[in-house]
Write a protein that holds these residues in place. Structure first.
Motif, PDB file in Angstrom:
ATOM      1  N   VAL A   1      42.474  24.948  53.970  1.00 52.44           N
ATOM      2  CA  VAL A   1      41.083  24.591  52.682  1.00 52.44           C
ATOM      3  C   VAL A   1      40.428  25.455  52.007  1.00 52.44           C
ATOM      4  O   VAL A   1      39.860  25.723  52.601  1.00 52.44           O
ATOM      5  N   VAL A   2      40.294  25.319  51.295  1.00 53.16           N
ATOM      6  CA  VAL A   2      39.520  26.806  50.131  1.00 53.16           C
ATOM      7  C   VAL A   2      38.207  25.307  49.159  1.00 53.16           C
ATOM      8  O   VAL A   2      38.741  24.113  48.942  1.00 53.16           O
ATOM      9  N   ARG A   3      36.903  25.353  49.977  1.00 53.46           N
ATOM     10  CA  ARG A   3      36.460  24.262  48.914  1.00 53.46           C
ATOM     11  C   ARG A   3      35.741  25.369  47.863  1.00 53.46           C
ATOM     12  O   ARG A   3      35.025  26.765  48.262  1.00 53.46           O
ATOM     13  N   GLY A   4      35.671  25.235  46.928  1.00 53.42           N
ATOM     14  CA  GLY A   4      35.564  26.248  46.049  1.00 53.42           C
ATOM     15  C   GLY A   4      35.305  25.821  44.508  1.00 53.42           C
ATOM     16  O   GLY A   4      34.891  24.493  44.184  1.00 53.42           O
ATOM     17  N   HIS A   5      34.905  26.662  43.565  1.00 52.98           N
ATOM     18  CA  HIS A   5      34.530  26.709  41.936  1.00 52.98           C
ATOM     19  C   HIS A   5      35.614  27.132  41.078  1.00 52.98           C
ATOM     20  O   HIS A   5      35.883  28.574  41.682  1.00 52.98           O
ATOM     21  N   ALA A   6      36.035  26.060  40.000  1.00 52.49           N
ATOM     22  CA  ALA A   6      36.805  26.921  39.738  1.00 52.49           C
ATOM     23  C   ALA A   6      37.054  27.328  38.635  1.00 52.49           C
ATOM     24  O   ALA A   6      35.461  26.544  37.569  1.00 52.49           O
ATOM     25  N   ARG A   7      37.427  28.175  37.614  1.00 58.03           N
ATOM     26  CA  ARG A   7      36.573  29.092  36.329  1.00 58.03           C
ATOM     27  C   ARG A   7      37.731  29.774  35.793  1.00 58.03           C
ATOM     28  O   ARG A   7      38.658  30.153  36.047  1.00 58.03           O
ATOM     29  N   VAL A   8      37.920  29.651  34.281  1.00 59.28           N
ATOM     30  CA  VAL A   8      39.081  30.497  33.829  1.00 59.28           C
ATOM     31  C   VAL A   8      38.385  31.551  33.556  1.00 59.28           C
ATOM     32  O   VAL A   8      37.163  32.025  32.990  1.00 59.28           O
ATOM     33  N   LEU A   9      39.331  32.313  33.881  1.00 57.59           N
ATOM     34  CA  LEU A   9      39.487  33.557  33.355  1.00 57.59           C
ATOM     35  C   LEU A   9      39.189  33.838  31.624  1.00 57.59           C
ATOM     36  O   LEU A   9      40.043  33.044  30.633  1.00 57.59           O
ATOM     37  N   ASP A  10      37.841  34.465  30.868  1.00 56.69           N
ATOM     38  CA  ASP A  10      38.028  34.219  29.802  1.00 56.69           C
ATOM     39  C   ASP A  10      37.330  35.805  29.089  1.00 56.69           C
ATOM     40  O   ASP A  10      37.658  35.889  28.075  1.00 56.69           O
ATOM     41  N   THR A  11      37.398  36.917  29.858  1.00 61.32           N
ATOM     42  CA  THR A  11      36.798  38.529  29.162  1.00 61.32           C
ATOM     43  C   THR A  11      38.563  39.171  29.000  1.00 61.32           C
ATOM     44  O   THR A  11      39.488  38.721  30.012  1.00 61.32           O
ATOM     45  N   SER A  12      39.317  39.828  28.458  1.00 59.50           N
ATOM     46  CA  SER A  12      40.014  40.419  28.082  1.00 59.50           C
ATOM     47  C   SER A  12      40.215  41.334  29.913  1.00 59.50           C
ATOM     48  O   SER A  12      41.391  41.015  29.673  1.00 59.50           O
ATOM     49  N   GLU A  13      39.426  41.539  30.574  1.00 60.00           N
ATOM     50  CA  GLU A  13      39.538  42.527  31.176  1.00 60.00           C
ATOM     51  C   GLU A  13      39.696  42.269  32.203  1.00 60.00           C
ATOM     52  O   GLU A  13      40.910  42.371  32.990  1.00 60.00           O
ATOM     53  N   GLU A  14      39.306  40.483  32.403  1.00 63.00           N
ATOM     54  CA  GLU A  14      39.742  39.879  33.542  1.00 63.00           C
ATOM     55  C   GLU A  14      41.233  39.425  33.453  1.00 63.00           C
ATOM     56  O   GLU A  14      42.171  39.672  34.220  1.00 63.00           O
ATOM     57  N   VAL A  15      41.217  39.232  32.253  1.00 61.90           N
ATOM     58  CA  VAL A  15      43.108  38.330  31.716  1.00 61.90           C
ATOM     59  C   VAL A  15      44.193  39.397  32.184  1.00 61.90           C
ATOM     60  O   VAL A  15      44.877  39.704  32.381  1.00 61.90           O
TER      61      VAL A  15
END
Length: 145
Positions: free
Chosen positions: A85-99
């Protein structure tokens, strides 16, 4: 799982990540208010987190309301089983570098749908257990104390 006489063994963090890397389907648990949801998602391990793709819909909406998530992966055979089990925080990748980086990880949808949004679950903690499977001990015989 290491040789042990105990039916349950706790996994070290690196063992958890190794097992996560060995699979590609997990379950994402979200919570909005009093409502819990669980979604099967295919994923890849990305550093100290997991990466998956999704489309517009309830999963993505719920992550924007509350980014606290659980992510669970397991496997079993007749002899052994494990769960991480991973407990964490979800975030949408929004920079062009991340994508662009995420595009290079080879993550494709399991079903023939377009999924343009990458989501990264940043792990706050990872825990796991391994289980030796077998018959139930005698419930009514002499028990050791």
């Amino acid at each position: 799982m290491a040789e042990t006489t105990e039916p349950v063994a706790y996994l070290a963090a690196e063992e958890c990540w190794e097992r996560l890397r060995s699979q590609e389907l997990g379950r994402l648990v979200t919570r909005v208010g009093d409502v819990l949801d669980i979604f099967p998602v295919n994923y890849v391990v990305d550093g100290e987190g997991v990466l998956f793709r999704t489309a517009q819909g309830s999963k993505l909406f719920e992550l924007t309301v509350n980014d606290d998530v659980l992510f669970e992966v397991d496997e079993y055979t007749d002899e052994n089983a494990w769960s991480v089990v991973v407990r964490g925080h979800a975030r949408v990748l929004d920079t062009s570098e991340e994508v662009e980086r995420a595009d290079g990880m080879g993550l494709t949808p399991w079903i023939p749908t377009l999924k343009y949004t990458y989501v990264h679950v940043d792990a706050a903690s990872v825990t796991g257990r391994a289980f030796a499977r077998g018959p139930e001990p005698d419930r009514y015989g002499v028990q050791q104390y």
